[in-house]
Motif scaffolding. Sequence first.
Motif, PDB file in Angstrom:
ATOM      1  N   MET A  99      43.981  35.743  23.621  1.00  0.00           N
ATOM      2  CA  MET A  99      44.724  37.022  23.408  1.00  0.00           C
ATOM      3  C   MET A  99      45.061  37.899  24.374  1.00  0.00           C
ATOM      4  SD  MET A  99      43.484  39.992  20.497  1.00  0.00           S
ATOM      5  CE  MET A  99      44.577  41.401  20.335  1.00  0.00           C
ATOM      6  N   THR A 100      46.223  38.373  24.678  1.00  0.00           N
ATOM      7  CA  THR A 100      46.380  39.414  25.866  1.00  0.00           C
ATOM      8  C   THR A 100      45.702  40.533  25.938  1.00  0.00           C
ATOM      9  OG1 THR A 100      48.647  38.399  26.114  1.00  0.00           O
ATOM     10  CG2 THR A 100      48.306  40.285  27.255  1.00  0.00           C
ATOM     11  N   ILE A 101      45.331  40.840  26.837  1.00  0.00           N
ATOM     12  CA  ILE A 101      44.430  42.330  26.879  1.00  0.00           C
ATOM     13  C   ILE A 101      45.565  43.536  27.036  1.00  0.00           C
ATOM     14  CG2 ILE A 101      42.979  43.672  28.261  1.00  0.00           C
ATOM     15  CD1 ILE A 101      41.678  41.135  29.301  1.00  0.00           C
ATOM     16  N   ARG A 102      45.247  44.566  26.257  1.00  0.00           N
ATOM     17  CA  ARG A 102      45.870  45.843  26.188  1.00  0.00           C
ATOM     18  C   ARG A 102      45.241  46.686  27.540  1.00  0.00           C
ATOM     19  NH1 ARG A 102      48.504  49.490  27.301  1.00  0.00           N
ATOM     20  NH2 ARG A 102      49.432  51.183  25.996  1.00  0.00           N
ATOM     21  N   TRP A 103      46.147  46.970  28.585  1.00  0.00           N
ATOM     22  CA  TRP A 103      45.696  47.889  29.486  1.00  0.00           C
ATOM     23  C   TRP A 103      45.800  49.080  29.218  1.00  0.00           C
ATOM     24  CZ3 TRP A 103      42.327  45.112  32.572  1.00  0.00           C
ATOM     25  CH2 TRP A 103      42.479  43.771  32.383  1.00  0.00           C
ATOM     26  N   ASN A 104      45.165  50.035  29.596  1.00  0.00           N
ATOM     27  CA  ASN A 104      45.274  51.552  29.235  1.00  0.00           C
ATOM     28  C   ASN A 104      45.659  52.437  30.322  1.00  0.00           C
ATOM     29  OD1 ASN A 104      42.390  50.230  27.464  1.00  0.00           O
ATOM     30  ND2 ASN A 104      44.206  50.938  26.174  1.00  0.00           N
ATOM     31  N   MET A 105      44.873  52.152  31.425  1.00  0.00           N
ATOM     32  CA  MET A 105      45.108  53.225  32.831  1.00  0.00           C
ATOM     33  C   MET A 105      45.199  52.473  33.898  1.00  0.00           C
ATOM     34  SD  MET A 105      42.436  56.288  32.995  1.00  0.00           S
ATOM     35  CE  MET A 105      42.776  57.003  31.530  1.00  0.00           C
ATOM     36  N   GLY A 162      57.265  45.275  41.745  1.00  0.00           N
ATOM     37  CA  GLY A 162      56.765  45.894  40.631  1.00  0.00           C
ATOM     38  C   GLY A 162      56.867  45.303  39.251  1.00  0.00           C
ATOM     39  N   GLY A 163      58.304  44.652  39.068  1.00  0.00           N
ATOM     40  CA  GLY A 163      58.596  43.999  37.855  1.00  0.00           C
ATOM     41  C   GLY A 163      57.936  42.785  37.693  1.00  0.00           C
ATOM     42  N   LEU A 164      57.709  42.050  38.986  1.00  0.00           N
ATOM     43  CA  LEU A 164      57.204  40.727  38.933  1.00  0.00           C
ATOM     44  C   LEU A 164      55.741  40.853  38.683  1.00  0.00           C
ATOM     45  CD1 LEU A 164      58.722  39.076  42.118  1.00  0.00           C
ATOM     46  CD2 LEU A 164      59.252  38.583  39.644  1.00  0.00           C
ATOM     47  N   LEU A 165      55.005  41.904  39.252  1.00  0.00           N
ATOM     48  CA  LEU A 165      53.730  42.280  38.850  1.00  0.00           C
ATOM     49  C   LEU A 165      53.266  42.594  37.514  1.00  0.00           C
ATOM     50  CD1 LEU A 165      52.671  44.358  41.815  1.00  0.00           C
ATOM     51  CD2 LEU A 165      51.745  41.797  41.502  1.00  0.00           C
ATOM     52  N   ALA A 166      54.236  43.262  36.788  1.00  0.00           N
ATOM     53  CA  ALA A 166      54.084  43.715  35.323  1.00  0.00           C
ATOM     54  C   ALA A 166      54.130  42.609  34.446  1.00  0.00           C
ATOM     55  CB  ALA A 166      55.124  44.638  35.052  1.00  0.00           C
ATOM     56  N   THR A 167      55.047  41.536  34.816  1.00  0.00           N
ATOM     57  CA  THR A 167      55.033  40.361  34.250  1.00  0.00           C
ATOM     58  C   THR A 167      53.865  39.472  34.280  1.00  0.00           C
ATOM     59  OG1 THR A 167      57.587  40.156  34.222  1.00  0.00           O
ATOM     60  CG2 THR A 167      56.466  38.273  33.817  1.00  0.00           C
ATOM     61  N   SER A 168      53.270  39.405  35.562  1.00  0.00           N
ATOM     62  CA  SER A 168      52.252  38.541  35.656  1.00  0.00           C
ATOM     63  C   SER A 168      51.133  39.225  34.899  1.00  0.00           C
ATOM     64  CB  SER A 168      51.886  38.593  37.191  1.00  0.00           C
ATOM     65  OG  SER A 168      52.832  37.700  37.911  1.00  0.00           O
ATOM     66  N   ILE A 169      51.026  40.562  34.851  1.00  0.00           N
ATOM     67  CA  ILE A 169      49.820  41.122  34.182  1.00  0.00           C
ATOM     68  C   ILE A 169      49.959  40.920  32.486  1.00  0.00           C
ATOM     69  CG2 ILE A 169      49.088  43.289  33.511  1.00  0.00           C
ATOM     70  CD1 ILE A 169      49.830  44.328  36.331  1.00  0.00           C
ATOM     71  N   ARG A 170      51.302  40.778  32.277  1.00  0.00           N
ATOM     72  CA  ARG A 170      51.152  40.426  30.760  1.00  0.00           C
ATOM     73  C   ARG A 170      50.954  39.090  30.647  1.00  0.00           C
ATOM     74  NH1 ARG A 170      56.496  42.889  31.700  1.00  0.00           N
ATOM     75  NH2 ARG A 170      56.465  44.890  31.048  1.00  0.00           N
ATOM     76  N   GLU A 171      51.094  38.254  31.529  1.00  0.00           N
ATOM     77  CA  GLU A 171      50.678  36.757  31.169  1.00  0.00           C
ATOM     78  C   GLU A 171      49.296  36.460  31.244  1.00  0.00           C
ATOM     79  OE1 GLU A 171      53.367  35.047  34.035  1.00  0.00           O
ATOM     80  OE2 GLU A 171      55.218  35.144  32.679  1.00  0.00           O
ATOM     81  N   ALA A 222      39.745  40.329  36.530  1.00  0.00           N
ATOM     82  CA  ALA A 222      40.715  39.348  36.816  1.00  0.00           C
ATOM     83  C   ALA A 222      41.568  39.975  38.094  1.00  0.00           C
ATOM     84  CB  ALA A 222      41.642  39.462  35.720  1.00  0.00           C
ATOM     85  N   LEU A 223      42.499  39.042  38.443  1.00  0.00           N
ATOM     86  CA  LEU A 223      43.257  39.486  39.802  1.00  0.00           C
ATOM     87  C   LEU A 223      44.469  39.032  39.721  1.00  0.00           C
ATOM     88  CD1 LEU A 223      43.378  39.935  42.844  1.00  0.00           C
ATOM     89  CD2 LEU A 223      42.900  37.474  43.330  1.00  0.00           C
ATOM     90  N   VAL A 224      45.327  39.844  39.925  1.00  0.00           N
ATOM     91  CA  VAL A 224      46.809  39.615  40.004  1.00  0.00           C
ATOM     92  C   VAL A 224      47.216  39.823  41.584  1.00  0.00           C
ATOM     93  CG1 VAL A 224      49.368  40.336  39.303  1.00  0.00           C
ATOM     94  CG2 VAL A 224      47.455  39.924  37.750  1.00  0.00           C
ATOM     95  N   THR A 225      48.195  38.807  42.074  1.00  0.00           N
ATOM     96  CA  THR A 225      48.589  38.894  43.531  1.00  0.00           C
ATOM     97  C   THR A 225      50.107  38.579  43.560  1.00  0.00           C
ATOM     98  OG1 THR A 225      47.994  38.814  45.634  1.00  0.00           O
ATOM     99  CG2 THR A 225      47.621  37.082  44.198  1.00  0.00           C
ATOM    100  N   PRO A 262      39.915  35.055  36.117  1.00  0.00           N
ATOM    101  CA  PRO A 262      41.357  34.707  35.983  1.00  0.00           C
ATOM    102  C   PRO A 262      42.275  35.359  36.995  1.00  0.00           C
ATOM    103  CG  PRO A 262      40.339  35.117  33.735  1.00  0.00           C
ATOM    104  CD  PRO A 262      39.329  35.656  34.975  1.00  0.00           C
ATOM    105  N   THR A 263      43.088  34.373  37.408  1.00  0.00           N
ATOM    106  CA  THR A 263      44.091  34.975  38.382  1.00  0.00           C
ATOM    107  C   THR A 263      45.331  34.420  37.963  1.00  0.00           C
ATOM    108  OG1 THR A 263      43.780  32.920  39.633  1.00  0.00           O
ATOM    109  CG2 THR A 263      42.440  34.712  40.136  1.00  0.00           C
TER     110      THR A 263
END
Length: 296
Positions: free
Chosen positions: A1-7, A285-294, A123-126, A144-145
Amino acid sequence: MTIRWNMLFNLHSNNELALTLCGSLDLREGQFDMRHFPDGESYVRVLDEVKDLNVVVLADLYQPDHRTLPLLLLAETLRDLGAKEILLVAPYLPYMRQDKRFHGGEGVTSRYFAQLLSRYFSALVTVDPHLHRYHNLSEIYGIPTQVAHAAPVIAEWIATIVDNPVLIGPDSESEQWVTAVAKQAGVPFTVLSKTRRGDREVEISVPHLEQWLNHTPVLVDDIISSGHTMLETMAHLNRLGLPKVVCIGVHGIFAEGADMELIEKSARLVSCNTISHPSNAINIGGLLATSIRELA
């Protein structure tokens, strides 16, 4: 299940990326105070309630030795105040070059740095880490990365801005970037060969490029550090009579004033905003947002 990020906590004031992520992911930007005591120690105070929240820390980790300790102190403070999950978004991921023991006694610092971050973050997104001997980040990170690839937005920029481009990779290591960008932009490309004779001395082998004399050469690489490879390539292309080069880097480090020399000798110097710099023209930024959702 995808995490809902708040802040989101924006550690190094990359405001364009922070605004994009907050808007795309419906995040509230967290407030904190970070400064130094007279002896150089860091003071950290989180000004928002984070108990039971999932938080994102956006950090520019260029010059990592200077910036890593404040990052870890902020992460530990958030955890101590009750944050549940803490995601590190580091558009430029440092400590990737030392991926083996080249000489006796050397530290494999890419592994040590990965282990360090893995202790503090969930987790890490880059963006496009410099993977050479590693196939993916999971080989060294224990969390998770997710990797965002800049090729689509670079291709879109080239297709929109550059007249009649031909993409040129300065060496075999750049081939993966050039191939991906050229394919998505629908433009021709070629890759040169490079022999490195030291940290600051490179020799470029240039194939026959006469067929591209009426094209705008575009040099694409993942990291522009000293800029010597691009400068040497430009010199060869100039001698062949090609127009001035457009230089594009995913991560613009620009050590020791390399950006000034590249600007002087090229038609344009462009970078993604993974590291804040005046050459930033491509927003990832849009690419990072997509990666965070994934992230799972």
